[in-house]
Design an enzyme around this catalytic site. Structure first.
Site, PDB file in Angstrom:
ATOM      1  N   GLY A  14       8.831  13.451  -6.152  1.00 24.76           N
ATOM      2  CA  GLY A  14       9.275  12.468  -6.723  1.00 24.76           C
ATOM      3  C   GLY A  14      10.626  11.822  -6.263  1.00 24.76           C
TER       4      GLY A  14
ATOM      5  N   PRO B  56       7.650  18.071  -2.928  1.00 25.35           N
ATOM      6  CA  PRO B  56       8.446  16.900  -2.490  1.00 25.35           C
ATOM      7  C   PRO B  56       7.716  16.532  -1.186  1.00 25.35           C
ATOM      8  CG  PRO B  56       9.682  19.073  -1.684  1.00 25.35           C
ATOM      9  CD  PRO B  56       8.533  19.367  -2.915  1.00 25.35           C
ATOM     10  N   GLY B  57       7.634  15.069  -1.100  1.00 29.66           N
ATOM     11  CA  GLY B  57       6.871  14.420   0.108  1.00 29.66           C
ATOM     12  C   GLY B  57       7.960  13.643   0.950  1.00 29.66           C
TER      13      GLY B  57
ATOM     14  N   CYS C  52      -2.385 -11.847  10.551  1.00 32.77           N
ATOM     15  CA  CYS C  52      -2.851 -13.025  10.248  1.00 32.77           C
ATOM     16  C   CYS C  52      -2.831 -13.665   8.776  1.00 32.77           C
ATOM     17  CB  CYS C  52      -4.553 -13.247  10.575  1.00 32.77           C
ATOM     18  SG  CYS C  52      -4.506 -13.189  12.358  1.00 32.77           S
ATOM     19  N   GLU C  53      -1.434 -13.291   8.179  1.00 35.44           N
ATOM     20  CA  GLU C  53      -1.303 -13.872   6.648  1.00 35.44           C
ATOM     21  C   GLU C  53       0.211 -13.735   6.527  1.00 35.44           C
ATOM     22  OE1 GLU C  53      -3.683 -10.349   4.735  1.00 35.44           O
ATOM     23  OE2 GLU C  53      -1.748 -10.511   3.538  1.00 35.44           O
TER      24      GLU C  53
ATOM     25  N   TYR D  64       5.060   7.514   3.873  1.00 41.91           N
ATOM     26  CA  TYR D  64       4.062   6.608   3.497  1.00 41.91           C
ATOM     27  C   TYR D  64       4.081   5.218   4.465  1.00 41.91           C
ATOM     28  CZ  TYR D  64       4.481   9.469  -0.581  1.00 41.91           C
ATOM     29  OH  TYR D  64       4.335  10.664  -1.486  1.00 41.91           O
TER      30      TYR D  64
HETATM   31  N1  LLP Z   1       2.915  15.572  -6.204  1.00 41.71           N
HETATM   32  C1  LLP Z   1       2.050  14.633  -6.601  1.00 41.71           C
HETATM   33  C2  LLP Z   1       1.104  15.046  -7.734  1.00 41.71           C
HETATM   34  C3  LLP Z   1       2.033  13.273  -6.479  1.00 41.71           C
HETATM   35  O1  LLP Z   1       1.409  12.651  -6.764  1.00 41.71           O
HETATM   36  C4  LLP Z   1       2.892  12.777  -5.329  1.00 41.71           C
HETATM   37  C5  LLP Z   1       3.010  11.471  -4.682  1.00 41.71           C
HETATM   38  C6  LLP Z   1       3.911  13.917  -4.824  1.00 41.71           C
HETATM   39  C7  LLP Z   1       3.879  15.035  -5.054  1.00 41.71           C
HETATM   40  C8  LLP Z   1       4.832  13.469  -3.902  1.00 41.71           C
HETATM   41  O2  LLP Z   1       5.750  12.649  -4.132  1.00 41.71           O
HETATM   42  P1  LLP Z   1       7.082  12.240  -3.407  1.00 41.71           P
HETATM   43  O3  LLP Z   1       8.126  13.388  -3.197  1.00 41.71           O
HETATM   44  O4  LLP Z   1       6.627  11.684  -1.981  1.00 41.71           O
HETATM   45  O5  LLP Z   1       7.802  11.326  -4.017  1.00 41.71           O
HETATM   46  N2  LLP Z   1       2.737   5.153  -1.591  1.00 41.71           N
HETATM   47  C9  LLP Z   1       3.946   5.359  -2.342  1.00 41.71           C
HETATM   48  C10 LLP Z   1       4.022   6.857  -2.899  1.00 41.71           C
HETATM   49  C11 LLP Z   1       3.115   7.229  -3.912  1.00 41.71           C
HETATM   50  C12 LLP Z   1       3.232   8.685  -4.139  1.00 41.71           C
HETATM   51  C13 LLP Z   1       2.094   9.227  -4.560  1.00 41.71           C
HETATM   52  N3  LLP Z   1       2.044  10.576  -5.259  1.00 41.71           N
HETATM   53  C14 LLP Z   1       5.096   4.564  -1.692  1.00 41.71           C
HETATM   54  O6  LLP Z   1       4.836   4.501  -0.521  1.00 41.71           O
HETATM   55  O7  LLP Z   1       6.200   4.596  -2.193  1.00 41.71           O
END
Ligand code: LLP
Length: 424
Positions: free
Chosen positions: A244, A282-283, A352-353, A382
């Site tokens: 997050g 972390p992602g 096309c939008e 993402y």
């Molecule tokens: N752990 C869980 C259980 C999660 O659901 C997520 C993200 C993460 C870790 C990683 O979170 P991060 O560090 O990346 O914030 N598509 C959206 C983001 C969706 C995130 C879903 N879950 C965007 O492009 O902002």
């Protein structure tokens, strides 16, 4: 508008004498010429540095890369080689990680609606943890146990009732959520009691994830506090505080570093007397700023008194985030990275939008011209992972640049790929 802030670019970004930009020692215009556009270009050193920072901040085995942010074999191996574990959120992500050679015991399976086939696949592979999200999933685990499958190690996903300050679609910690067992209404306690008694699983800990792209350290501190209180009497080995951490996407934004995030979370846990191993997932903060997307400008349309549209050769299929969440981005020309950006334009794609917008109010150099290579920074998270084939555009390649070498780790899709699954 001022030139694009260099702080938004990958770690190894370097402005050359002629004003052009190189990343990983590779000239971006040459990368565009070699691989075509659109293309996702990732700075490998940046990716490695963020993985190492996470492992240093939280400790070995306690930094779990959330693969949903960006996954391909090369990324899975890189994160694992740098000491991270991996979180996968579907059978498909599990398959890609295993296919990349990451051992199953480095993987955690997530998902609010895991099918029995996905659970079976994870247990048979021998994943490290399954993060259980619902009572129905507990029933499925009982079924698999009755079939004679090994007993998996599980963690309960708890919805702590903490509202993170982020876009509604990516906030997940509040009571009104499809994810996890609610703390407030007693479901969390019921689930944990059942899991601890169950012969179908081995209970290892509790988990929460309050949302994504969160900038306020206080939201994380609050979640840690709520979870620590809930977890204390359980005395389980694992406390997982999710991912997050937000990142800066545009000029003026500032996010905590992974190290600062680690300090907030670990200090809070220490102050609360947490004895469990604290880990995170972390992602975005690992991959977002590692990449830029390269496009080619195809048309420029001035509508006097209205606005200017600059169209590039990608769009919502390689970056749906502006349309989905109203997310902001910057744009610049790699041939003149330090140029002022006085031209106000709407940067759009080729779909096309009218909703196909990459930047609603982009600032661009006055001399932007058809044929220019244009880059948007901070597209490493993402973007590729949410890319689609809308209008049957072929998905862009993923190019890793490092030490002067550019290599495609995922090739561009071809038109043949578009019909590969057709059966008649
Ligand atoms: N752990 C869980 C259980 C999660 O659901 C997520 C993200 C993460 C870790 C990683 O979170 P991060 O560090 O990346 O914030 N598509 C959206 C983001 C969706 C995130 C879903 N879950 C965007 O492009 O902002």
């Amino acid at each position: 508008m001022k030139p694009v802030p260099l702080s938004l670019l990958p770690d190894t970004a370097e402005v050359r004498g002629d004003g052009s930009l190189a990343i990983g020692g590779c000239d971006l215009l040459e990368v565009a010429a070699q691989f075509g556009t659109p293309a996702f270009v990732y700075d490998e050193a940046h990716l490695r540095a963020r993985c190492r920072e996470a492992v240093a901040a939280f400790g070995p085995g306690r930094a779990v890369y959330a693969t949903k942010a960006f996954l391909c074999g090369a990324m899975a191996r890189l994160a694992y080689d740098e000491g991270m574990l991996l979180d996968v959120a579907s059978g498909g992500e599990l398959y890609v990680a295993l296919h990349a050679g990451v051992p199953a015991d480095a993987l955690t399976l997530h998902g609010n609606n895991k099918s029995i086939a996905e659970l079976r696949m994870a247990i048979e592979a021998g994943v490290r943890h399954i993060v259980v999200d619902s009572f129905d999933e507990l029933d499925r685990l009982d079924t698999l146990h009755a079939e004679g499958l090994p007993v998996p190690k599980v963690i309960a996903r708890i919805t702590p009732g903490v509202h993170a300050h982020t876009h509604e679609f990516i906030a997940t910690g509040q009571d009104d959520s499809k994810f996890g067992f609610n703390l407030g209404n007693g479901d969390a306690q019921l689930a944990v009691d059942r899991m601890r008694r169950s012969p179908s699983m081995q209970m290892e800990g509790v988990h929460c994830h309050i949302g994504s792209n969160v900038f306020e350290a206080s939201s994380f501190g609050k979640a840690a506090e709520v979870m620590a209180k809930f977890a204390a009497p359980l005395d389980l080995p694992e406390l997982v505080l999710g991912g997050g951490l937000g990142v800066a996407y545009v000029a003026g934004e500032e996010a905590p570093t992974i190290t600062q995030w680690g300090n907030v979370l670990l200090d809070a846990c220490q102050a609360l007397g947490v004895r469990s191993a604290v880990s995170v997932e972390p992602g975005r903060s690992i991959v977002a700023q590692a990449a830029v997307t390269l496009y080619t400008v195809g048309t420029i349309k001035h509508i006097p008194g209205v606005r200017t549209y600059v169209s590039v050769d990608g769009g919502m299929s390689d970056n749906p985030r502006p349309v989905l969440y109203g997310s902001g981005y910057e744009a610049f020309l790699p041939r003149a990275v330090g140029a002022e950006r006085p031209l106000s334009a709407r940067l759009v794609g080729k779909h096309c939008e009218s909703g196909d917008v990459l930047i609603f109010e982009a600032g661009l150099p006055a001399d932007v011209a058809v044929g220019d290579v244009l880059a948007t920074p901070v597209t490493g998270a993402y973007g590729h992972s949410m890319a689609s084939n809308y209008n049957k555009l072929t998905r862009p390649p993923v190019v890793f640049v490092n030490d002067g070498v550019a290599r495609a780790v995922v090739r561009r899709e071809t038109y043949e790929d578009l019909v590969r699954c057709e059966t008649v």
